[in-house]
Scaffold this motif. Structure first.
Motif, mmCIF file in Angstrom:
data_model
loop_
_atom_site.group_PDB
_atom_site.id
_atom_site.type_symbol
_atom_site.label_atom_id
_atom_site.label_comp_id
_atom_site.label_asym_id
_atom_site.label_seq_id
_atom_site.Cartn_x
_atom_site.Cartn_y
_atom_site.Cartn_z
ATOM 1 N N LEU A 96 0.811 -1.220 0.000
ATOM 2 C CA LEU A 96 0.000 0.000 0.000
ATOM 3 C C LEU A 96 0.845 1.272 0.000
ATOM 4 O O LEU A 96 0.309 2.372 -0.167
ATOM 5 C CB LEU A 96 -0.912 0.027 1.224
ATOM 6 C CG LEU A 96 -2.081 -0.964 1.236
ATOM 7 C CD1 LEU A 96 -2.670 -1.047 2.637
ATOM 8 C CD2 LEU A 96 -3.146 -0.579 0.229
ATOM 9 N N ASP A 97 2.138 1.130 0.207
ATOM 10 C CA ASP A 97 3.003 2.301 0.342
ATOM 11 C C ASP A 97 2.870 3.230 -0.851
ATOM 12 O O ASP A 97 2.848 2.786 -2.001
ATOM 13 C CB ASP A 97 4.464 1.845 0.483
ATOM 14 C CG ASP A 97 5.415 3.017 0.609
ATOM 15 O OD1 ASP A 97 5.174 3.888 1.469
ATOM 16 O OD2 ASP A 97 6.396 3.076 -0.165
ATOM 17 N N TRP A 98 2.762 4.529 -0.561
ATOM 18 C CA TRP A 98 2.624 5.539 -1.615
ATOM 19 C C TRP A 98 3.392 6.780 -1.189
ATOM 20 O O TRP A 98 3.221 7.255 -0.071
ATOM 21 C CB TRP A 98 1.144 5.872 -1.827
ATOM 22 C CG TRP A 98 0.866 6.560 -3.132
ATOM 23 C CD1 TRP A 98 1.086 7.872 -3.444
ATOM 24 C CD2 TRP A 98 0.309 5.962 -4.297
ATOM 25 N NE1 TRP A 98 0.709 8.128 -4.725
ATOM 26 C CE2 TRP A 98 0.226 6.967 -5.281
ATOM 27 C CE3 TRP A 98 -0.131 4.674 -4.612
ATOM 28 C CZ2 TRP A 98 -0.279 6.727 -6.551
ATOM 29 C CZ3 TRP A 98 -0.635 4.443 -5.882
ATOM 30 C CH2 TRP A 98 -0.708 5.458 -6.841
ATOM 31 N N PRO A 99 4.260 7.333 -2.057
ATOM 32 C CA PRO A 99 5.025 8.528 -1.690
ATOM 33 C C PRO A 99 4.114 9.703 -1.366
ATOM 34 O O PRO A 99 2.975 9.780 -1.839
ATOM 35 C CB PRO A 99 5.855 8.818 -2.946
ATOM 36 C CG PRO A 99 5.863 7.547 -3.714
ATOM 37 C CD PRO A 99 4.575 6.856 -3.421
ATOM 38 N N THR A 100 4.619 10.639 -0.573
ATOM 39 C CA THR A 100 3.846 11.812 -0.167
ATOM 40 C C THR A 100 4.657 13.085 -0.382
ATOM 41 O O THR A 100 5.885 13.045 -0.446
ATOM 42 C CB THR A 100 3.472 11.710 1.319
ATOM 43 O OG1 THR A 100 4.674 11.625 2.096
ATOM 44 C CG2 THR A 100 2.620 10.483 1.595
ATOM 45 N N PRO A 101 3.994 14.228 -0.496
ATOM 46 C CA PRO A 101 4.726 15.500 -0.595
ATOM 47 C C PRO A 101 5.670 15.687 0.587
ATOM 48 O O PRO A 101 5.351 15.298 1.713
ATOM 49 C CB PRO A 101 3.602 16.548 -0.583
ATOM 50 C CG PRO A 101 2.414 15.823 -1.117
ATOM 51 C CD PRO A 101 2.536 14.419 -0.604
#
Length: 534
Positions: free
Chosen positions: A59-64
């Motif tokens: 589920l990992d997703w990069p963030t600002p």
């Protein structure tokens, strides 16, 4: 990678307990500030810590990496670009094509962090052909997309920014929050004086992560087998046991004023500029379609298939395209249970249309709300459909007809001639991901028990698909997260996981939560190819 395969098959072990994350939510002068989620302290979703770690990785997703205080800081679809790498004079069927994507903000400056939600495809309008591209986020503002060239003739690349990384971060916050984005109505009825019935309508919702306040004006309903809880505001005149009907209510938008601006239509679901020249793909001796029989345990390549002349060719196994007579033969003596939402009802209705001798039985229920039954007398085919349990956003229907999928499976004997198809995504997306994981884990437990007592039962899971709306209430990114949970939960079981997301995201038909008939027809071919391998 931003695309998932069209189905997943596996076999394995039972699950235990784990916790999913809850968000830390903060604002800066009314502007959105990105924050990371932290594990929930109390959510018991039915999976083990090891399985949660695996899901968390998936589920990992990069963030600002900075506070977002101005729209100019977000990804600009009109400014972002893509280019084809390593241009060749000649391309042949079976070759791979690589595309480089650069995300830029509204100042036309290349971004330095990832997280943008891009969908890519290779297509030919003339050939009614398309295939998804596999997107890799380099987490520095640049992305790569890999395409297989599976057909002979014209082809060109399309890249679409569905949501900026800044919007995805808002979606992540909302999906991991215990706040509900939808509410429902409960209808209470009981006998009154002079033979008249007393009727009251109140608001209802999922009870998840909230304290028990039944003593202060709330009716709590707990399913003894699943542990799911539902709550309704206590009627003024009637008791809690007078709850008779349920229907969908309205929506609650959780966004701040600034966050709402980031969902502007000019910024969402837009194609980006790039090298859209038409490539001419030459023939070759490479065979693209799979030839093996469809069976559990097969590896799934990416892409899992492609359209040509509106017909899906699989790279997983040999998909047969069934005519009406073939369908009757395949389903002869079969007992089919379909459970879920209106997209599985589409399948039920498709079979009704395509197999003339399959007749719906009038069991005195609404033709859209169900439950529904159709029978083919000569070939002994029994087809059932019913809606999954609460939450459900259908029109007014009897509470007694709302059965949880896991409870239905627990009541099935199963066997060689039993086929179970279920989906659960569109009506559950308005609620926390922890709640969705809990529901999935309970279904998994029931499937495990079913396959122990009747291992020849075919269990087919239909995933969520792309849809027309791309807002904070419901959107494709939410469905991708749900698909990951479902796929990971069942990856070690001998079931068939059909991920329809790929089939809907690359087709030319207008996106709709109810896919176009041509997509449904191809999905049915996949389904039947697993029921009757060729």
């Amino acid at each position: 990678m931003l695309f998932m395969v069209v189905w997943y098959i596996g076999e394995g072990k039972q699950c235990k307990t784990f916790s999913l994350p809850s968000p830390l939510n903060s604002h800066h002068n009314g502007k959105y500030v990105s924050t990371e989620s932290t594990p929930s302290e109390s959510a018991d979703t039915g999976f083990s810590p090891e399985e949660w770690a695996r899901m968390l990785k998936a589920l990992d997703w990069p963030t600002p990496d900075q506070p977002i205080t101005d729209i100019a800081m977000t990804t600009c679809p009109a400014c972002s670009t893509f280019s084809i790498l390593g241009q060749k004079e000649k391309y042949r069927v079976g070759d791979e094509l690589y595309v480089h994507i650069v995300a830029k903000d509204h100042n036309n400056t290349a971004k330095r962090y990832g997280g943008d939600f891009f969908l890519t495809k290779l297509y030919s309008s003339e050939l009614k052909a398309s295939v998804v591209g596999e997107v890799l986020d380099h987490r520095n503002g640049s992305y790569s997309a890999r395409f297989l060239l599976p057909w002979e003739g014209e082809a060109q690349v399309a890249v679409r920014l569905v949501h900026s990384s800044e919007v995805v971060q808002i979606l992540k916050k909302c999906l991991n929050s215990n706040s509900m984005r939808r509410f429902y109505y409960g209808y209470f009825e009981a006998p009154g004086p002079n033979g008249k019935r007393i009727k009251e309508t109140v608001t209802c919702n999922v009870k998840w992560g909230q304290a028990d306040n039944s003593s202060t004006g709330t009716c709590i309903y707990r399913d003894p087998r699943t542990g799911d809880e539902w709550q309704c505001k206590k009627p003024k005149k009637l008791s809690c046991d007078a709850w008779v009907y349920h229907r969908g209510g309205g929506y609650r938008n959780p966004l701040t004023t600034f966050e709402k601006k980031l969902f502007n239509g000019a910024l969402t679901n837009k194609g980006i500029k790039g090298d859209n020249r038409i490539l001419n793909v030459l023939p070759s001796n490479v065979r693209i379609g799979a030839t093996e029989k469809c069976k559990p345990g097969m590896p799934t390549p990416v892409p899992a298939g492609f359209y040509l002349e509106d017909v899906w060719t699989s790279r997983v196994c040999n998909i047969h395209h069934f005519k009406s007579a073939d369908m009757e033969k395949c389903l002869k003596n079969k007992l089919i249970y379909m459970m879920g939402d209106s997209t599985t009802r589409q399948w039920f209705e498709f079979f009704e249309t395509i197999i003339p001798s399959l007749k719906r039985v009038n069991i005195h229920t609404d033709k859209k709300l169900g439950p529904l039954m159709a029978i083919h007398m000569k070939n002994n085919i029994v087809l059932n459909w019913r809606a999954h349990g609460l939450p459900l956003s259908f029109a007014k229907m009897a509470v007694a007809d709302l059965h949880y999928i896991s409870n239905e499976i627990d009541g099935m004997a199963g066997g060689r001639d039993t086929i179970i198809v279920f989906d659960i995504f569109a009506h559950v997306v308005f609620h926390p991901l922890t709640f969705y994981a809990h529901r999935v884990s309970r279904i998994r437990q029931s499937v495990i028990a079913l396959l122990k007592r009747a291992p020849e039962t075919k269990v087919i899971i239909k995933s969520g698909n792309t849809r027309e709306t791309k807002d904070v209430i419901a959107n494709d990114w939410y469905y991708m997260q749900q698909n990951i949970i479902m796929k990971e939960a069942f990856r070690d079981l001998p079931v068939i996981y059909m991920d329809i997301f790929q089939m809907t995201s690359c087709h030319y038909a207008k996106e709709d939560v109810h896919p176009a008939p041509v997509i449904v027809a191809n999905a049915i071919d996949i389904f039947l190819s697993f029921v009757c391998p060729v």
